[in-house]
Design a protein around this motif. Sequence first.
Motif, short mmCIF file in Angstrom:
data_model
loop_
_atom_site.label_atom_id
_atom_site.label_comp_id
_atom_site.label_asym_id
_atom_site.label_seq_id
_atom_site.Cartn_x
_atom_site.Cartn_y
_atom_site.Cartn_z
N VAL A 117 1.40 -1.05 -0.35
CA VAL A 117 -0.07 0.13 0.60
C VAL A 117 1.19 1.18 0.06
O VAL A 117 1.39 1.29 0.77
N THR A 118 1.28 1.60 -0.92
CA THR A 118 2.04 3.00 -1.18
C THR A 118 1.00 4.66 -0.80
O THR A 118 -0.18 4.45 -0.60
N GLY A 119 1.09 5.73 -0.02
CA GLY A 119 0.55 6.43 0.20
C GLY A 119 0.14 6.26 1.80
O GLY A 119 -1.40 7.02 2.20
N ALA A 120 0.15 4.66 2.54
CA ALA A 120 -0.29 4.06 3.71
C ALA A 120 0.00 5.40 4.70
O ALA A 120 -0.73 5.12 5.89
N THR A 121 0.52 6.45 4.23
CA THR A 121 1.04 7.08 5.76
C THR A 121 -0.14 8.76 5.95
O THR A 121 -0.29 9.12 6.75
N ALA A 170 3.47 -1.31 4.28
CA ALA A 170 2.78 0.01 4.12
C ALA A 170 3.93 1.36 4.04
O ALA A 170 4.77 0.80 4.74
N THR A 171 3.25 1.66 2.93
CA THR A 171 4.73 3.31 2.91
C THR A 171 4.76 4.49 2.91
O THR A 171 2.85 4.23 2.29
N GLY A 172 5.41 5.53 2.93
CA GLY A 172 4.88 6.97 2.43
C GLY A 172 6.46 7.54 2.63
O GLY A 172 7.42 6.87 3.30
N ARG A 173 5.93 8.98 2.88
CA ARG A 173 7.41 9.76 2.89
C ARG A 173 7.05 9.78 4.41
O ARG A 173 8.41 9.27 5.55
N THR A 174 6.76 10.05 5.17
CA THR A 174 7.07 9.99 6.82
C THR A 174 5.20 9.37 7.86
O THR A 174 4.17 8.84 7.34
N PRO A 204 2.11 10.00 13.82
CA PRO A 204 0.78 9.45 15.13
C PRO A 204 -0.34 8.94 15.23
O PRO A 204 -1.13 7.89 14.75
N THR A 205 -1.07 10.23 14.72
CA THR A 205 -2.41 10.01 14.27
C THR A 205 -2.97 9.21 13.06
O THR A 205 -3.95 8.80 13.03
N HIS A 206 -2.26 8.80 12.54
CA HIS A 206 -2.63 8.09 10.91
C HIS A 206 -1.97 7.01 11.08
O HIS A 206 -1.12 6.64 10.20
N ARG A 207 -0.93 6.34 11.77
CA ARG A 207 -0.81 4.76 12.07
C ARG A 207 -1.59 3.99 12.38
O ARG A 207 -2.37 3.17 13.49
N ILE A 208 -1.09 2.65 12.32
CA ILE A 208 -1.64 1.21 12.92
C ILE A 208 -0.86 0.61 13.32
O ILE A 208 0.59 0.48 12.34
N HIS A 209 -0.96 0.18 14.30
CA HIS A 209 0.01 -1.23 15.01
C HIS A 209 -0.79 -2.52 14.88
O HIS A 209 -2.12 -2.66 15.62
N HIS A 210 -0.28 -3.11 14.09
CA HIS A 210 -0.86 -4.41 13.75
C HIS A 210 0.04 -5.32 13.77
O HIS A 210 1.48 -4.86 12.10
N GLU A 211 0.08 -6.87 13.45
CA GLU A 211 0.93 -7.71 13.16
C GLU A 211 1.15 -7.72 11.86
O GLU A 211 2.32 -8.44 11.51
N LYS A 212 -0.04 -7.57 11.13
CA LYS A 212 0.24 -7.47 9.76
C LYS A 212 0.65 -6.69 9.04
O LYS A 212 1.88 -6.87 7.79
N VAL A 213 0.97 -5.19 9.53
CA VAL A 213 1.16 -4.68 8.80
C VAL A 213 2.93 -4.04 9.14
O VAL A 213 3.69 -4.23 10.43
#
Length: 328
Positions: free
Chosen positions: A5-9, A31-35, A38-47
């Motif tokens: 997934v690009t633009g994932a951040t 999941a890739t993005g430039r930066t 914290p407000t747009h991050r998911i914490h999951h074992e798959k990611v």
Amino acid sequence: MNVLVTGATGFLGWRTLEVLVRDPDIKQILATGRTVRPTHRIHHEKVTYITGDLQDKTFVKSLFKDTNAIVNAAALSSPWGDAHVFNSANVNTQNNLIEASKKHNIKKFVFISSPSVYFEYKDKYNVKEEDPLPKRLVNQYAVTKRKAEVLLMNSGLPYIILRPRAIVGRGDTVIMPRLIRAFDEGRLKIIGDGRNVASLTSVENIANAILLSLRAQKPAINEIYNISNGEPVVLWDAISNVLNQLDKKAPTQKVPFRIAKCFAQFLELKSRLTNKAEPTLTKYGVGTLAMSLTLDISKAQNLLGYQPKVTTGEALDEFVKWHKAHGI
């Protein structure tokens, strides 16, 4: 299935991750993005997150080791800017991703495009994917999104192109925050008669459409789809609803469209002759606030099985709650 997934951040990418991790057939997500915010991050074992620049071919190649499918949600989205900047961000990156996808035999390429390719300075209702596009697209964002579409369509890769209209909901840092800032600075006025209607899209609905696209089989692949909530709303009523919930008195003063457009033209000319910074008002911005634009989503419903689950009202309410908590 392992998905890149690009633009994932960003707004859409983050909310898409929330949907994809719930699917048992998706085993890993890069999941890739430039930066990463914290407000747009998911914490999951798959990611797994990896930051970098999609204009760097070496970086792009590194993303495809164990990838079966790609969702390209990365883009420079702005009503203003130089052509070469948009080409670099929206076309060159698409080309890099397509080249890497071919080498790694990617099974599905889902591209998030834009219905800005339909926009003209006139009301348009129930626009279908096959309707003729304007001879001249409205700005460089629309131009480069269309170029990226054509690149993918001619690539030979199995693809699905989605054109979601005006994405709103929890995490929005673009549409509603921009309007709120304009209000706070005393610049927000109703343009036109205030009765223009618009298709809006809950971010969760487009995320679900992306999941459907990853699952799609023939005859749904190699197609372009409009995505929206399927319930056009009076745009200024929706804006007023958000402002009222934030204890801000919605604007009542109206400015004729032609006057606003002429003023925007003046500001654009001034910017081109001076610092080239984005003007406080653009012709495209004026047009989107004054013109009606609604989409026909029957193709997505019939071929993808897409059905909006979140209403426009629910999406706006969740944005208000999130905005109050984060102030973004």
